[in-house]
Structures are given as C-alpha cells and as structure tokens.
Design a protein around this motif. Structure first.
Motif, mmCIF file in Angstrom:
data_model
loop_
_atom_site.group_PDB
_atom_site.id
_atom_site.type_symbol
_atom_site.label_atom_id
_atom_site.label_comp_id
_atom_site.label_asym_id
_atom_site.label_seq_id
_atom_site.Cartn_x
_atom_site.Cartn_y
_atom_site.Cartn_z
ATOM 1 N N ASN A 49 -5.475 -57.677 -15.287
ATOM 2 C CA ASN A 49 -5.328 -57.666 -13.826
ATOM 3 C C ASN A 49 -4.630 -56.372 -13.426
ATOM 4 O OD1 ASN A 49 -4.852 -57.998 -11.121
ATOM 5 N ND2 ASN A 49 -3.895 -60.004 -11.291
ATOM 6 N N PRO A 50 -5.372 -55.424 -12.861
ATOM 7 C CA PRO A 50 -4.783 -54.128 -12.513
ATOM 8 C C PRO A 50 -3.716 -54.219 -11.435
ATOM 9 C CG PRO A 50 -7.014 -54.318 -11.629
ATOM 10 C CD PRO A 50 -6.818 -55.473 -12.555
ATOM 11 N N HIS A 51 -3.616 -55.368 -10.752
ATOM 12 C CA HIS A 51 -2.568 -55.565 -9.752
ATOM 13 C C HIS A 51 -1.227 -55.930 -10.386
ATOM 14 C CE1 HIS A 51 -5.449 -55.298 -6.475
ATOM 15 N NE2 HIS A 51 -6.215 -56.172 -7.097
ATOM 16 N N GLY A 52 -1.247 -56.291 -11.665
ATOM 17 C CA GLY A 52 -0.008 -56.678 -12.322
ATOM 18 C C GLY A 52 0.542 -57.995 -11.826
ATOM 19 N N LEU A 53 -0.347 -58.925 -11.499
ATOM 20 C CA LEU A 53 0.057 -60.229 -10.986
ATOM 21 C C LEU A 53 -0.521 -61.326 -11.864
ATOM 22 C CD1 LEU A 53 -0.623 -59.603 -7.178
ATOM 23 C CD2 LEU A 53 1.610 -59.613 -8.307
ATOM 24 N N SER A 54 0.113 -62.488 -11.824
ATOM 25 C CA SER A 54 -0.401 -63.641 -12.552
ATOM 26 C C SER A 54 -0.609 -64.781 -11.549
ATOM 27 C CB SER A 54 0.586 -64.060 -13.656
ATOM 28 O OG SER A 54 1.755 -64.633 -13.106
ATOM 29 N N PRO A 55 -1.454 -65.754 -11.931
ATOM 30 C CA PRO A 55 -2.038 -65.996 -13.244
ATOM 31 C C PRO A 55 -3.321 -65.205 -13.487
ATOM 32 C CG PRO A 55 -2.690 -67.747 -11.769
ATOM 33 C CD PRO A 55 -1.749 -66.861 -10.987
ATOM 34 N N VAL A 56 -3.673 -65.149 -14.761
ATOM 35 C CA VAL A 56 -4.945 -64.599 -15.205
ATOM 36 C C VAL A 56 -5.553 -65.592 -16.179
ATOM 37 C CG1 VAL A 56 -6.093 -62.759 -16.496
ATOM 38 C CG2 VAL A 56 -4.254 -62.184 -14.917
ATOM 39 N N MET A 57 -6.865 -65.786 -16.073
ATOM 40 C CA MET A 57 -7.588 -66.660 -16.989
ATOM 41 C C MET A 57 -8.499 -65.830 -17.886
ATOM 42 S SD MET A 57 -10.677 -69.345 -16.299
ATOM 43 C CE MET A 57 -11.829 -67.968 -16.546
ATOM 44 N N VAL A 58 -8.502 -66.161 -19.164
ATOM 45 C CA VAL A 58 -9.439 -65.557 -20.102
ATOM 46 C C VAL A 58 -10.172 -66.685 -20.811
ATOM 47 C CG1 VAL A 58 -9.740 -64.109 -22.134
ATOM 48 C CG2 VAL A 58 -7.994 -63.514 -20.434
ATOM 49 N N ASP A 59 -11.481 -66.744 -20.617
ATOM 50 C CA ASP A 59 -12.332 -67.739 -21.271
ATOM 51 C C ASP A 59 -13.471 -66.994 -21.941
ATOM 52 O OD1 ASP A 59 -13.551 -70.053 -22.137
ATOM 53 O OD2 ASP A 59 -14.444 -70.537 -20.197
ATOM 54 N N GLY A 60 -13.290 -66.658 -23.218
ATOM 55 C CA GLY A 60 -14.274 -65.820 -23.890
ATOM 56 C C GLY A 60 -14.313 -64.446 -23.254
ATOM 57 N N ASP A 61 -15.491 -64.075 -22.748
ATOM 58 C CA ASP A 61 -15.613 -62.759 -22.107
ATOM 59 C C ASP A 61 -15.449 -62.836 -20.587
ATOM 60 O OD1 ASP A 61 -17.962 -64.066 -21.499
ATOM 61 O OD2 ASP A 61 -19.302 -62.463 -22.169
ATOM 62 N N VAL A 62 -15.063 -64.010 -20.082
ATOM 63 C CA VAL A 62 -14.823 -64.173 -18.646
ATOM 64 C C VAL A 62 -13.332 -64.000 -18.375
ATOM 65 C CG1 VAL A 62 -14.972 -65.711 -16.650
ATOM 66 C CG2 VAL A 62 -16.762 -65.759 -18.410
ATOM 67 N N VAL A 63 -13.012 -63.018 -17.555
ATOM 68 C CA VAL A 63 -11.629 -62.768 -17.153
ATOM 69 C C VAL A 63 -11.549 -62.882 -15.639
ATOM 70 C CG1 VAL A 63 -9.710 -61.126 -17.131
ATOM 71 C CG2 VAL A 63 -11.253 -61.222 -19.108
ATOM 72 N N LEU A 64 -10.660 -63.755 -15.162
ATOM 73 C CA LEU A 64 -10.494 -63.952 -13.723
ATOM 74 C C LEU A 64 -9.022 -63.893 -13.356
ATOM 75 C CD1 LEU A 64 -12.843 -66.989 -12.881
ATOM 76 C CD2 LEU A 64 -13.199 -64.613 -12.223
ATOM 77 N N TYR A 65 -8.727 -63.249 -12.236
ATOM 78 C CA TYR A 65 -7.424 -63.402 -11.615
ATOM 79 C C TYR A 65 -7.631 -63.928 -10.211
ATOM 80 C CZ TYR A 65 -8.484 -58.500 -10.205
ATOM 81 O OH TYR A 65 -9.071 -57.342 -9.761
ATOM 82 N N GLU A 66 -6.566 -64.307 -9.553
ATOM 83 C CA GLU A 66 -6.531 -65.057 -8.302
ATOM 84 C C GLU A 66 -6.681 -66.548 -8.620
ATOM 85 O OE1 GLU A 66 -5.540 -63.852 -5.573
ATOM 86 O OE2 GLU A 66 -5.740 -61.725 -6.076
ATOM 87 N N ALA A 67 -5.633 -67.296 -8.327
ATOM 88 C CA ALA A 67 -5.575 -68.705 -8.702
ATOM 89 C C ALA A 67 -6.717 -69.524 -8.105
ATOM 90 C CB ALA A 67 -4.227 -69.303 -8.291
ATOM 91 N N SER A 68 -7.101 -69.222 -6.877
ATOM 92 C CA SER A 68 -8.185 -69.991 -6.251
ATOM 93 C C SER A 68 -9.491 -69.816 -7.011
ATOM 94 C CB SER A 68 -8.363 -69.558 -4.791
ATOM 95 O OG SER A 68 -7.228 -69.881 -4.031
#
Length: 222
Positions: A49-68
């Motif tokens: 997450n280039p914003h330096g914020l959490s949470p971040v999810m990593v599921d295999g090759d899927v990376v998502l930030y933003e809790a919603s």
C-alpha cells in the motif's frame, strides 16, 4: 494458502475487516503492523500500500487495501453474506458504504488525528479543524439517526457490511469525544451491535486495549 490481513490492532479500519471475517467464518491470518513504530512505511509494506496505511489484504496474487474493498472481497468469498438479501438491498448496502466513506468516517478519522494522533507527536490540537469535523459529523449523524428511528439495522432486517462500515467511528469515540450521544437512535443501534454481534464486541476490546496501552506508554492522559 491463507488470506493474510496486515494491520494494527488499534485500527478501526482493521476492526471492520476482522469483524466481518469472523462473522462470515472466513479464515484469515493476522499480520500485525505497528503504526506507532512506523512499520506501515517500510519499503516492503509500501509495496503493498503506497499510502502507508492499513489494513491490507493479500490472497495469493490479489492485493487489496481499503477496508471496504477488502470486506466486499471477503463477502464474495463467503457467498454474499453481509451483502444484503436481495439485489436491491445489495445496492443499498453499497450506497451506505460509499456514504460512510464520503460523509462519515473521513471526519471521524480526522478528529482522531487531531485529538489523539497529534498528542503522540507532541503537537496541539487545531480546534478549528475539530469544529469543522464536529459540524460534518453532526450533519451526517442527523441523517443516520432519522434513518435508524424505526430500524434495527442500516439495510434490511439483518446485519450487513453497511452496519460495519458506519459503526467504525465508534471504535474511538470514547477517546475523541465525538458528539454521538446527541443522537439516541444512533447510540441504541451501536449498543445493539455490541450486544448481538460477538465479533464486534470482541474487536472493541482489542482496539481499546491497544490504544489505551499506547496512550499509557506515552504518558498521555485524555
């Protein structure tokens, strides 16, 4: 491979994700990121997450930030749980999630930054900013309080992601003193969530322990 969720236990946004995952019985692997030690700004984390914020999810090759976004992903994994019982309800859930981001949580977060975050940096609160956030929170709370006047939940007759998104600012309200107590339907709804959703009550305890311990360690009294 397990779904990894990176975040600080004191984060209300992480709380939204861990609560939703528990409610939907989606297994996750927690990876603690200490925001107070700057661990969200290491080179490795900034790749997630280039914003330096959490949470971040990593599921295999899927990376998502933003809790919603993470919660929508987890809900799809769980077969649509917490997304509403009908197509119409699903759109209403999305409407309230977007509303929460635009009209609600952003101002609660800014209040936390001013009233709590700045204390850790030895800086004074800018009362003009707090006055603005309170005005915005009151305007949104009036709408939400009216909406909840004859409802148990934000959408339909069951808990959805809309409830979790909108309830997030209650994670810090005892410390930020945002004026939620002026809106009885809003307060009753939050108490109902704590009483009937075990995961929401458990994650409240986690947030409280983390933030209160950090405040104590820094010698900060609110």
């Amino acid at each position: 491979m397990s779904i990894k969720i990176y975040g600080d236990p004191g984060s209300g946004s992480l709380r939204r994700v861990t609560s939703a995952a528990a409610i939907m019985n989606v297994p996750i692997e927690r990876v603690n990121i200490d925001l107070f030690k700057g661990e969200s700004h290491t080179p490795d984390f900034l790749k997630l997450n280039p914003h330096g914020l959490s949470p971040v999810m990593v599921d295999g090759d899927v990376v998502l930030y933003e809790a919603s976004a993470i919660n929508l992903y987890l809900a799809d994994k769980a077969g649509g749980q917490l997304l509403g019982a009908t197509p119409r309800e699903r759109y209403e859930v999305l409407q309230w999630m977007f509303w929460s981001g635009e009209q609600w949580r952003v101002f609660a977060t800014l209040t936390f930054d001013e009233r709590i975050g700045k204390r850790f940096m030895g800086q004074p609160e800018d009362e003009s900013i707090t006055a603005l956030t309170f005005a915005k929170i009151r305007a949104a709370a009036a709408v939400l309080d009216a909406h909840l006047a004859e409802r148990q939940f934000v959408v339909g007759d069951k808990l959805t992601l809309a409830d979790i998104d909108i309830a997030a600012p209650f994670s810090q309200n005892e410390r930020t003193k945002v004026p939620f107590d002026e809106y009885p339907n809003l307060v009753a709804w939050q108490q109902r969530l704590l009483a009937t959703v075990p995961a929401w009550a458990e994650t409240k305890r986690e947030v409280d322990e983390r933030i209160d311990t950090a405040l104590q360690g820094a010698g900060i009294r609110l």
